[in-house]
Design an enzyme around this catalytic site. Structure first.
Site, PDB file in Angstrom:
ATOM      1  N   GLY A 206      -3.624 -11.755   6.690  1.00 38.57           N
ATOM      2  CA  GLY A 206      -2.834 -11.418   5.506  1.00 38.57           C
ATOM      3  C   GLY A 206      -3.293 -10.123   4.878  1.00 38.57           C
ATOM      4  N   PRO A 208      -4.603  -7.521   1.968  1.00 38.57           N
ATOM      5  CA  PRO A 208      -5.701  -7.689   1.002  1.00 38.57           C
ATOM      6  C   PRO A 208      -5.210  -8.322  -0.293  1.00 38.57           C
ATOM      7  CG  PRO A 208      -5.765  -5.500   1.988  1.00 38.57           C
ATOM      8  CD  PRO A 208      -4.485  -6.126   2.448  1.00 38.57           C
ATOM      9  N   LYS A 212      -7.120 -15.170   1.157  1.00 37.04           N
ATOM     10  CA  LYS A 212      -7.674 -15.735   2.394  1.00 37.04           C
ATOM     11  C   LYS A 212      -9.004 -16.434   2.118  1.00 37.04           C
ATOM     12  CE  LYS A 212      -7.521 -11.678   4.358  1.00 37.04           C
ATOM     13  NZ  LYS A 212      -6.798 -10.926   3.321  1.00 37.04           N
ATOM     14  N   GLU A 429      13.766  12.429 -13.786  1.00 35.30           N
ATOM     15  CA  GLU A 429      13.846  10.968 -13.798  1.00 35.30           C
ATOM     16  C   GLU A 429      15.278  10.499 -13.984  1.00 35.30           C
ATOM     17  OE1 GLU A 429      11.407   9.248 -12.866  1.00 35.30           O
ATOM     18  OE2 GLU A 429       9.965  10.897 -12.905  1.00 35.30           O
ATOM     19  N   HIS A 432      16.876  10.311 -10.532  1.00 33.33           N
ATOM     20  CA  HIS A 432      16.527   9.072  -9.825  1.00 33.33           C
ATOM     21  C   HIS A 432      17.325   7.886 -10.371  1.00 33.33           C
ATOM     22  CE1 HIS A 432      13.335  10.800  -7.493  1.00 33.33           C
ATOM     23  NE2 HIS A 432      12.569  11.093  -8.539  1.00 33.33           N
TER      24      HIS A 432
END
Length: 607
Positions: A206, A208, A212, A429, A432
């Site tokens: 998996g 980070p 786990k 911005e 976007h």
């Protein structure tokens, strides 16, 4: 060795100082006794004739004389003779002694110890103690040298692990796989009687932060068995054979305490594919890996020892480590979906005081792609922000601020833009945000801001309506256009571009390369991949890609990348030109308020 030498020197100096202190004490004691004036026997006789003496204390051969005026003198009589005989030999009349007091003192046990025994015994005792500590340090060094090859695994004894599956949110399939391990450790005969063999090695895969290590601890907590945990890097040392010795020692201890669990975190540190280094078969890491392979494949049938290992790089592991009989079961732990994220937030919120307006479901919706560790970090940052503001409860604004701090970066209040830069950032911005709103396949806009965070002068937060596991070609084309929206808006409004679009261009280029080389979504290049992703280590450098295509094909790939980006840029330019009024409206709103939330952004297109 240098540290040991310093400790030895330090101990030696301590002993010397203590010895000097004791010697000084006795020296002062003795000095206090000889400070009195010493007189001869002739003078003593004169004092007696003149009747100046009140008392004479006889202490062996020593005479302590106390005069009538209160002063004290010291004298010494003849050895082996009484005081009376000595004084008579010096011509003193016996009648003169009748007017004084004679006291005969004997050495008490206390005086004997202080004057005779301790001054002799104490130095011998200190020398003996010093020699003892010297030998002890040498013996400790030998013991450490002999234990160099022993395993440094930490052990949680039986029932000491307080983590259970209830403490792990999400990962339903992973917990189901691992519950079989718990059941086997509790009731091994149920499986053995049916001829079933539980996997000896289970590999947790998996990204980070997906939990786990937490799952491994939960297995030990559920099974209530001893739990050995060690990092893969702790096996490898500079000296060849030490890692293999530690592996043997670890498995030896585990077999004695079976049933139990061995957990090796970051196993890729020692389990990488053999033959990739420059050390050949005598490489320390490879020797350690060989010993792990032998120990796992050499388990007895009745040995209830299960090895759990975790890694986020399964592609670099040696194939022999993954074959049946070793790590033959792989449990994949994915990033949590929206329901799992909310469950993770609920677990971490139990120990924190929240106000009633805090909606963790909203936070779960705004955190796609984040791991459990990221979510825990968000709530922790919210608690820190609350404490900084001297509040007793965490409010929703604190959690949202922590979310943006973790995902984008901390707010840079000292980074003040000029009016011109602020206007460029607002239009960047706005470009976007406008394209994300106009293109149906793009993710909807949740927030637009020109407040600096991290390294960004501004940001546009886009979040999907639901978690996506598959992405289509149209999704990627929409993302390309949105990435180029800021660059296109700057060029359209100001006639030139700035360095603010550099990160957008890098991401767009990388995305176009992946479409062609990994996903096979280019009509011109066809449904195939380009480049083999294998790890090669040479002199410490890691090469992750190996070309499997010609120079002519590489040139076509470059042309196709440029073509995709040009098409996306044209799409962005057409939409911005067509909806210039909306672009100006968004930019002006940003210049006025600096931040536009989702509802206010939607209202700009309905008014």
């Amino acid at each position: 060795m240098k540290m040991k030498k310093n400790n030895l020197t330090k101990n030696f100096l301590i002993f010397i100082l203590v010895f000097i202190f004791i010697a000084s004490f006795f020296s002062l004691y003795n000095t206090s006794q000889v400070e009195l004036e010493k007189i001869s026997l002739n003078q003593l006789v004169d004092y007696l004739n003149e009747e100046k003496i009140n008392t004479i204390n006889i202490d062996g051969e020593k005479l302590n004389i106390i005069l009538k005026d209160g002063s004290e003198k010291v004298s010494q009589k003849e050895i082996g003779e009484s005081l009376t005989t000595t004084l008579r030999n010096y011509g003193l009349e016996t009648s003169k002694l009748q007017n004084i007091t004679l006291n005969i003192e004997t050495d008490t046990e206390h005086n004997i110890w202080l004057t005779t025994v301790i001054p002799i015994l104490l130095p011998i005792l200190f020398i003996g103690v010093f020699i003892f500590f010297m030998f002890r340090q040498v013996q400790g060094s030998n013991n450490r040298a002999m234990s160099f090859g022993q395993s440094g695994a930490k052990i949680n004894p039986l029932g000491k692990s307080k983590v259970t599956f209830a403490d792990v949110a999400g990962s339903t399939e992973a917990k189901q796989e691992l519950s079989e391990v718990v059941d086997f450790l509790k009731y091994p005969s149920k499986y053995i009687n049916l001829g079933a063999k539980i996997p000896k090695g289970i590999l947790l895969l998996g990204s980070p932060g997906t939990g786990k290590t937490l799952l491994a601890r939960a297995v030990a907590g559920e099974a209530k068995v001893p739990f050995f945990h060690i990092s893969g890097s702790e096996f490898v040392e500079m000296f060849v054979g030490v890692g293999a010795s530690r592996v043997r020692d670890l498995f030896k201890k585990a077999k004695k305490m079976s049933p139990c669990i061995i957990f090796i975190d970051e196993i890729d540190a020692v389990g990488r594919r053999r033959g990739a280094g420059l050390g050949g078969s005598h490489d320390e890491r490879e020797q350690t890996l060989n010993q792990i392979l032998v120990e796992m494949d050499g388990f007895e049938q009745s040995t209830n020892v299960i090895v759990l290992a975790a890694t986020n790089r399964p592609d670099v592991l040696d194939p022999a480590l993954l074959r049946p009989g070793r790590f033959d079961r792989q449990v994949i732990i994915d990033l949590p979906d929206i329901n799992d994220r909310q469950a993770i937030l609920d677990i971490h919120a139990k120990t924190k005081p929240f106000t009633e307006n805090v909606d963790l479901k909203t936070i779960a919706q705004r955190t796609p792609g984040l791991s459990g560790a990221d979510l825990a970090n968000i709530l922790n940052e919210a608690a820190i922000l609350t404490a900084r503001n001297n509040r007793k409860q965490i409010i929703m604004e604190d959690v949202l601020e922590a979310l943006e701090k973790v995902t984008i970066g901390p707010e840079r209040k000292s980074h003040i833009l000029s009016d011109k830069e602020k206007k460029i950032t607002a239009y960047h911005e706005a470009g976007h945000a406008l394209l994300a709103h106009l293109i149906p396949e793009a993710d909807p806009v949740h927030k637009v801001s020109i407040i600096s965070r991290g390294r960004a002068a501004g940001y546009t937060m886009k979040l999907p309506l639901e978690d996506k596991h598959l992405h289509s070609y149209s999704d990627f084309l929409a993302e390309l256009a949105v990435l180029l929206g800021g660059h296109t808006a700057e060029k359209k409004v100001f006639g030139e571009v700035t360095t603010g679009a550099s990160n957008d261009l890098q991401r767009a280029t990388k995305l176009a390369e992946n479409l062609i080389m990994q996903y096979g979504m280019s009509e011109k290049m066809g449904p195939r991949t380009f480049g083999e992703h294998e790890e090669m280590i040479f002199l410490g450098n890691e090469i992750h890609k190996q070309r499997d295509y010609s120079e002519a094909t590489a040139e076509k790939i470059d042309q196709e990348v440029s073509s995709m980006i040009s098409t996306a840029a044209k799409t962005a330019l057409d939409l911005i030109t067509k909806h210039r009024d909306s672009l100006d409206k968004i930019a002006n709103q940003l210049l006025e308020k600096e931040t536009i939330e989702k509802d206010d952004f939607s209202a700009l297109f309905t008014s």
